[in-house]
Scaffold this active site. Structure first.
Site, PDB file in Angstrom:
ATOM      1  N   GLU A  45     -41.229  -0.661  -7.862  1.00 34.64           N
ATOM      2  CA  GLU A  45     -39.906  -1.268  -7.699  1.00 34.64           C
ATOM      3  C   GLU A  45     -39.219  -0.569  -6.536  1.00 34.64           C
ATOM      4  O   GLU A  45     -38.792   0.576  -6.659  1.00 34.64           O
ATOM      5  CB  GLU A  45     -39.074  -1.120  -8.972  1.00 34.64           C
ATOM      6  CG  GLU A  45     -37.645  -1.612  -8.834  1.00 34.64           C
ATOM      7  CD  GLU A  45     -36.757  -1.221 -10.009  1.00 34.64           C
ATOM      8  OE1 GLU A  45     -35.512  -1.239  -9.845  1.00 34.64           O
ATOM      9  OE2 GLU A  45     -37.297  -0.886 -11.092  1.00 34.64           O
ATOM     10  N   ARG A  49     -31.536   0.441  -1.910  1.00 36.44           N
ATOM     11  CA  ARG A  49     -30.465   1.436  -1.788  1.00 36.44           C
ATOM     12  C   ARG A  49     -30.444   2.095  -0.416  1.00 36.44           C
ATOM     13  O   ARG A  49     -29.572   2.928  -0.147  1.00 36.44           O
ATOM     14  CB  ARG A  49     -30.634   2.520  -2.854  1.00 36.44           C
ATOM     15  CG  ARG A  49     -30.663   2.000  -4.281  1.00 36.44           C
ATOM     16  CD  ARG A  49     -30.907   3.127  -5.265  1.00 36.44           C
ATOM     17  NE  ARG A  49     -31.172   2.621  -6.611  1.00 36.44           N
ATOM     18  CZ  ARG A  49     -31.474   3.386  -7.655  1.00 36.44           C
ATOM     19  NH1 ARG A  49     -31.539   4.700  -7.505  1.00 36.44           N
ATOM     20  NH2 ARG A  49     -31.713   2.840  -8.834  1.00 36.44           N
ATOM     21  N   THR A  73     -32.372  -2.870  -7.692  1.00 36.96           N
ATOM     22  CA  THR A  73     -30.973  -2.742  -7.273  1.00 36.96           C
ATOM     23  C   THR A  73     -30.544  -3.964  -6.457  1.00 36.96           C
ATOM     24  O   THR A  73     -29.891  -3.846  -5.417  1.00 36.96           O
ATOM     25  CB  THR A  73     -30.719  -1.444  -6.486  1.00 36.96           C
ATOM     26  OG1 THR A  73     -31.455  -0.356  -7.077  1.00 36.96           O
ATOM     27  CG2 THR A  73     -29.241  -1.068  -6.515  1.00 36.96           C
ATOM     28  N   LYS A 133     -34.099  -5.844 -18.365  1.00 35.14           N
ATOM     29  CA  LYS A 133     -33.923  -4.416 -18.120  1.00 35.14           C
ATOM     30  C   LYS A 133     -32.789  -3.916 -19.013  1.00 35.14           C
ATOM     31  O   LYS A 133     -31.747  -4.565 -19.124  1.00 35.14           O
ATOM     32  CB  LYS A 133     -33.570  -4.185 -16.646  1.00 35.14           C
ATOM     33  CG  LYS A 133     -33.217  -2.733 -16.321  1.00 35.14           C
ATOM     34  CD  LYS A 133     -32.939  -2.567 -14.836  1.00 35.14           C
ATOM     35  CE  LYS A 133     -32.561  -1.136 -14.514  1.00 35.14           C
ATOM     36  NZ  LYS A 133     -32.432  -0.906 -13.049  1.00 35.14           N
TER      37      LYS A 133
END
Length: 234
Positions: A45, A49, A73, A133
């Site tokens: 993943e 960021r 994210t 999640k």
């Protein structure tokens, strides 16, 4: 559940671990993917960021096609679109953004939005999702919280993350409503920036070996690459 979502979910059931990657320099993408594969874990993943995250994702997809490389994210539709065009095999978001979920479902991109409350879980169910999640799990109550959720939410499963590490991983994997656990402890950002890829490969191999009894049975998916190529073309 569409074909892509089903295939990605089966991959998560098989390997049970989602390395959460923060990468500053996209040049480290190929060596990192190779280290993960060498350790026996073909999943990553790549969190959005850093400025180089999308390029890192593109490189992994291009250089290591056997990897299930996704974007994490993902906060808005623009990022979801960028991730899809970079070749992401899945999208993970910290929260439940219906616009992101709708975009991914419309474009057949497997999506696992973050939830923390019963209301958010119910909203995700309304979108047709059954694997979510759960973040940040340790703050929410850890394993006891997962056990509480198993009562009212029969058939709903979770990829918990946030506070999971090599010490408590196996306890989480033993939960019946957990598919895979996310974490960065086997490939932290400083190891990646320091090009400690042998160290990463060793750490991954150790955790894969330790948790082998929790892994699901391998399943053949010979159509995977052709399905992914078709999805990217849309």
């Amino acid at each position: 559940m569409n074909v892509q979502q089903s295939m990605m979910t089966e991959a998560l059931r098989r390997w049970r671990i989602i390395p959460v990657i923060v990468m500053e320099d996209p040049k480290n993408a190929g060596p990192l993917a190779a280290a993960l594969l060498a350790g026996g874990l073909p999943i990553a993943e790549i969190t959005l960021r850093t400025p180089g995250a999308l390029e890192a994702l593109r490189r992994i997809v291009g250089e290591q096609p056997e990897m299930f490389a996704g974007a994490g994210t993902v906060l808005n539709v623009r990022q979801a679109e960028q991730a899809r065009k970079a070749g992401a095999h899945f999208v993970i978001s910290p929260g439940l953004n219906r616009a992101v979920v709708d975009y991914c479902l419309e474009h057949d991109v497997p999506v696992y939005p973050g939830v923390a409350t019963a209301s958010e879980i119910e909203a995700a169910i309304e979108s047709g999702l059954t694997l979510l999640k759960l973040w940040p799990i340790e703050t929410l109550g850890g394993i006891q919280y997962l056990q509480f959720l198993a009562g009212p939410f029969v058939g709903i499963e979770f990829n918990p993350s946030g506070g999971i590490n090599g010490t408590n991983l196996e306890s989480y994997l033993a939960c019946k409503n957990v598919v895979a656990c996310g974490g960065s402890w086997m490939a932290p950002a400083d190891w990646i920036s320091g090009k400690q890829f042998d160290r990463i490969g060793t750490a991954v191999r150790e955790i894969v070996t330790r948790t082998a009894r929790f892994a699901g049975p391998p399943r053949r998916t010979p159509e995977r690459n052709s399905v992914i190529r078709e999805t990217r073309a849309r």
